[in-house]
Structure formats: structure tokens, C-alpha cells
Design a protein around this motif. Sequence first.
Motif, short mmCIF file in Angstrom:
data_model
loop_
_atom_site.label_atom_id
_atom_site.label_comp_id
_atom_site.label_asym_id
_atom_site.label_seq_id
_atom_site.Cartn_x
_atom_site.Cartn_y
_atom_site.Cartn_z
N PHE A 121 1.17 -1.16 -0.11
CA PHE A 121 0.06 -0.08 0.03
C PHE A 121 0.94 1.31 0.21
O PHE A 121 1.49 1.52 0.96
CB PHE A 121 -0.96 -0.10 1.54
N THR A 124 2.87 6.76 1.71
CA THR A 124 3.92 7.69 2.28
C THR A 124 4.80 8.11 1.14
O THR A 124 5.25 7.42 0.54
CB THR A 124 4.52 7.04 3.46
N SER A 130 3.06 12.63 6.97
CA SER A 130 1.51 12.60 7.67
C SER A 130 0.76 13.49 6.78
O SER A 130 -0.64 13.14 6.72
CB SER A 130 1.38 12.94 8.91
N PHE A 154 8.98 3.91 3.04
CA PHE A 154 8.27 3.09 3.94
C PHE A 154 7.24 2.42 3.46
O PHE A 154 6.13 1.84 4.15
CB PHE A 154 7.89 4.03 5.16
C1 LIG Z 1 8.07 -0.08 9.70
C2 LIG Z 1 7.01 0.94 8.91
C3 LIG Z 1 6.35 0.45 7.93
C4 LIG Z 1 5.43 1.29 7.12
N1 LIG Z 1 4.65 1.03 6.04
C5 LIG Z 1 4.18 1.73 5.12
C6 LIG Z 1 3.23 1.21 4.24
O1 LIG Z 1 3.29 0.13 3.83
N2 LIG Z 1 2.73 2.34 3.38
C7 LIG Z 1 2.93 3.49 3.72
O2 LIG Z 1 2.44 4.18 2.84
N3 LIG Z 1 3.48 4.13 4.73
C8 LIG Z 1 4.12 3.17 5.37
N4 LIG Z 1 4.82 3.60 6.47
C9 LIG Z 1 4.74 5.05 6.95
C10 LIG Z 1 3.97 5.59 8.14
O3 LIG Z 1 2.72 5.44 7.68
C11 LIG Z 1 4.50 6.99 8.52
O4 LIG Z 1 5.77 6.71 8.83
C12 LIG Z 1 3.62 7.47 9.57
O5 LIG Z 1 2.41 7.75 8.90
C13 LIG Z 1 4.09 8.92 10.28
O6 LIG Z 1 4.65 9.69 8.71
P1 LIG Z 1 6.04 10.09 8.97
O7 LIG Z 1 6.95 9.08 9.50
O8 LIG Z 1 6.20 10.98 7.66
O9 LIG Z 1 6.08 11.18 9.95
P2 LIG Z 1 5.75 12.98 9.79
O10 LIG Z 1 4.68 13.23 9.22
O11 LIG Z 1 7.16 13.42 9.57
O12 LIG Z 1 5.82 13.41 11.40
C14 LIG Z 1 6.98 13.44 12.42
C15 LIG Z 1 6.31 13.67 13.65
O13 LIG Z 1 5.70 14.86 13.99
C16 LIG Z 1 4.21 14.52 14.14
N5 LIG Z 1 3.55 15.54 13.68
C17 LIG Z 1 3.50 16.14 12.17
N6 LIG Z 1 2.47 16.84 12.27
C18 LIG Z 1 1.78 17.12 13.51
C19 LIG Z 1 0.58 17.79 13.78
N7 LIG Z 1 -0.02 18.68 13.02
N8 LIG Z 1 0.38 17.79 15.09
C20 LIG Z 1 0.97 17.02 15.92
N9 LIG Z 1 2.10 16.15 15.56
C21 LIG Z 1 2.29 16.24 14.43
C22 LIG Z 1 4.02 13.12 13.92
O14 LIG Z 1 2.91 12.67 14.76
C23 LIG Z 1 5.38 12.46 14.17
O15 LIG Z 1 5.37 12.14 15.53
C24 LIG Z 1 5.35 2.82 7.43
C25 LIG Z 1 6.44 3.06 8.57
C26 LIG Z 1 6.95 2.20 9.18
C27 LIG Z 1 7.92 2.78 10.41
#
Ligand SMILES: Cc1cc2nc3c(=O)[nH]c(=O)nc-3n(C[C@H](O)[C@H](O)[C@H](O)COP(=O)(O)OP(=O)(O)OC[C@H]3O[C@@H](n4cnc5c(N)ncnc54)[C@H](O)[C@@H]3O)c2cc1C
Length: 385
Positions: A121, A124, A130, A154
Motif C-alpha cells: 500500500f 507515504t 503525515s 516506507f
Molecule cells: C515499519 C514501517 C512500515 C510502514 N509501512 C508503510 C506502508 O506500507 N505504506 C505507507 O504508505 N507508509 C508506511 N509507513 C509510513 C507510516 O505510515 C508513517 O511513518 C507515519 O504515517 C508517520 O509519517 P512520517 O513518518 O512521515 O512522520 P511525519 O509526518 O514526518 O511526522 C513526524 C512527527 O511529527 C508529528 N506531527 C506532524 N504533524 C503534526 C501535527 N500537525 N500535530 C501533531 N504532531 C504532528 C507526527 O505525528 C510524528 O510524530 C511505514 C512506516 C514504518 C516505520
Amino acid sequence: MPSTAEDIQAIRDNVRALCQDFPDTYWRETDKKQAYPQEFVKALTESGYLAVLIPEEYGGSGLGITEAGVILEEINHSGGNSGACHAQMYTMGTLLRHGSEEQKRRYLPAIASGELRLQAFAVTEPNAGSETTKIETRAVRKGDSYIVNGQKIFISRAKQSDLMLLLARTTPYADVQDKTQGISVFIVNMRDVKGNLEIRPLDLMVNHHTNTIFFEDVEIPASALIGEEGKGFRYIIDGWNAERILVASEAIGDGRWFTERASSYSRERVVFGRPIGTNQGVQFPIAKAYAHVEAANLMRFDAAAKFDRKEKCGAEANMAKLLASEAAWEAAEVCLTTYGGYGFACDYDVERKFRETRLLTVAPVNNNLILAFLGQNVLKMPKSY
Ligand SMILES: Cc1cc2nc3c(=O)[nH]c(=O)nc-3n(C[C@H](O)[C@H](O)[C@H](O)COP(=O)(O)OP(=O)(O)OC[C@H]3O[C@@H](n4cnc5c(N)ncnc54)[C@H](O)[C@@H]3O)c2cc1C
């Protein structure tokens, strides 16, 4: 017709029995080798339990999120990791609700039989995170095809899956009035694309088969588009409640595993001449984590029942994900503390489950975003985004 309590118990018992063939040693070795649990996924597929959300007319059993959740819960409760195959359930709603009859006939029976895997899926991106509407991967229509360029990060199980649900912009962010518009969903057969699709594994803390994916002039047939062009964000959002309930279920399975292991160990481990569980400093944190897991479980079933009755359940689904992932993490910490130094020894599996359950507070959606949903959408407080 909804399942009865006896039906649910039968599913639980059958999944438990299946999982007995995959003991701690199996998952420990798989984790150590960073391998994909092929044998487990094959057995689960052959049992039909991975296809419970697929309607009977397409080869599945046509059950609901309640039953799907119990299956994932029992996998994690057994000591296993449903992360190896949960995406098929997470993504199913998009295909079922918005896919064409032709797409359903082509893919669902093959997914149900295990001939094709839908385990990837791709949402990201490095510059979106996010903020999903900021995705930059572009799909441009050219005759009977779309040409895809961009990068995802990811993305789990892309190498173990045949099919991938891909979210891409068909209209750039700058050209849309409403940022949720101009995003489309595609069902891509990764074994059958033209152009350069590069899947590069990431080295992570958990054995999750997660990758960066590069799309360079990747040509996919126009028939891969799900629903209407530009409306894909809506379709994905429709699936989020199901995903949150399923993640909550996995977390509850983990939480039960941790509290059972911790209480059992605390009865057996003797220090200062008595079982460590006699000490309330050891016993009470386990009891508290247990209570939190069981409370989250009620919210999970409330959300699942509402979802299956097709009622609004955004608040309940989000609360279930938040409470269950936090309760599982609390139980993980308590279990590690109870095991003392042995908690760090791979042979006890606590450290592996500890890593695996921590992920559920972050992915597939971060708990901060869940709190933002509750704060902004349910409690109507000011928006941060
Ligand atoms: C092992 C693993 C498997 C994954 N598998 C998939 C997959 O199969 N497909 C896929 O599409 N994605 C996948 N992901 C991605 C995962 O969905 C994202 O890592 C997750 O949604 C968080 O996004 P980010 O890492 O970009 O964090 P960011 O968006 O960069 O955010 C970093 C931090 O800031 C916080 N933050 C940002 N904006 C705000 C706000 N407005 N208010 C409060 N806090 C905020 C976030 O909550 C987080 O704590 C995977 C991730 C991992 C680690």
C-alpha cells in the motif's frame, strides 16, 4: 448476517490452532534472518482466514471487520506478527467499495486463492509524511496508460506482493482548489509494468520488509485506475476506520501476549526467596496494563460493531487505535521490566515483540494524528493543519 459469539469464538480457536504450528522459535528465527514468514502467510491464505473480507461471490467468506480483527489479534496474541500480511485486509475496502466489477472479478478470486498477493500500500512520501495531500508522485494519462514518476518511502512488503495499491497525484497540488482533489488510486500489478520500478529495502528496527520505491516513467494501464480520477483521497479516507480498528486489534493481541508472559514469569521467577510477582511493585503495573488492554478491547469491539453495521464510527475507531496501541506499549514496557535482564535476551521474545508493538503507535498512522482527529473533528477545537 452478523457472527454470533460462538462464531467469533470458533474463529478465535481455529486461528489459535493454526498459529500453534508457528511457535516462538519460528518468529524468532524469521526476525533474526529478516526473512518473510512465507510458510505462515501460505498457511493463513490456505485456511481462508486472510480472505475473510472478500465477499463469497469472489471466493472469500464475506465477513466483517469484527471477524478480521479477531484473526489479526490472535496472530499477535500467539506471539506472531500479523504485519506480514495485514495490508490485504487494510486495503480491501478501497477495492471492494470503489473498484469496478471488472477489477473485482480479475483480482479478488486470485487474491482469495493466494495466486496473487495484495500486500503493498504505497502512500507515504519523503516530502509528504503525515500530510498525505502533499504527495508529489505523478501519474499522467497517455492514451490507454498512465506514466508514473516519483518516490515513495516506507512501503512495506513491496517485494513480497504482486499487487500494490498506489496513491498518486493526477493533478499537481498547485493546480487544485481543494487539496484533497487531484489524487488518484491505482491497483498496480508490479510484476507487469513497463519502465523503471525500483524497490530498495530499508534497514529498520522491525522485520517489516519496508522499502523506498522509485518510479521512473513507469507505465501502468489506464484500467488500473480505481474509481474516478482525482477522487482517490476520499476512497483512501473511507478505508481509514477499518485500518484503525484492525491495528487496534493487533495491539490488543500484543497487549495480551505481554501481560500473560509477564504474569507467568512473575509467578515462576524467584528472587529473595519468593516469586517476584509477590511484590506489588512488580504485580501492580502488570495488573494496570491488563486493565488498560481490556478497556481498549471494549472500544475496539464497539468501533468494529458500528463499522459492520455501517454506522459512523470515526471517533470510536480512532479512540480504539489510540487506546489499544498505548495499552500494548505500556504492557510491553511492564513485561520487559518484569523479565529484568532476560527481557533483553532474544530467546525470550520479549524484545522482539517490544519492537514490533512500538510500531503500532506510529504506523500506519501516528497517534498524534489520531489525537488531532479527536481534538479537531470530534471536540471541534482549532485545527493545527
Ligand atoms: C515499519 C514501517 C512500515 C510502514 N509501512 C508503510 C506502508 O506500507 N505504506 C505507507 O504508505 N507508509 C508506511 N509507513 C509510513 C507510516 O505510515 C508513517 O511513518 C507515519 O504515517 C508517520 O509519517 P512520517 O513518518 O512521515 O512522520 P511525519 O509526518 O514526518 O511526522 C513526524 C512527527 O511529527 C508529528 N506531527 C506532524 N504533524 C503534526 C501535527 N500537525 N500535530 C501533531 N504532531 C504532528 C507526527 O505525528 C510524528 O510524530 C511505514 C512506516 C514504518 C516505520
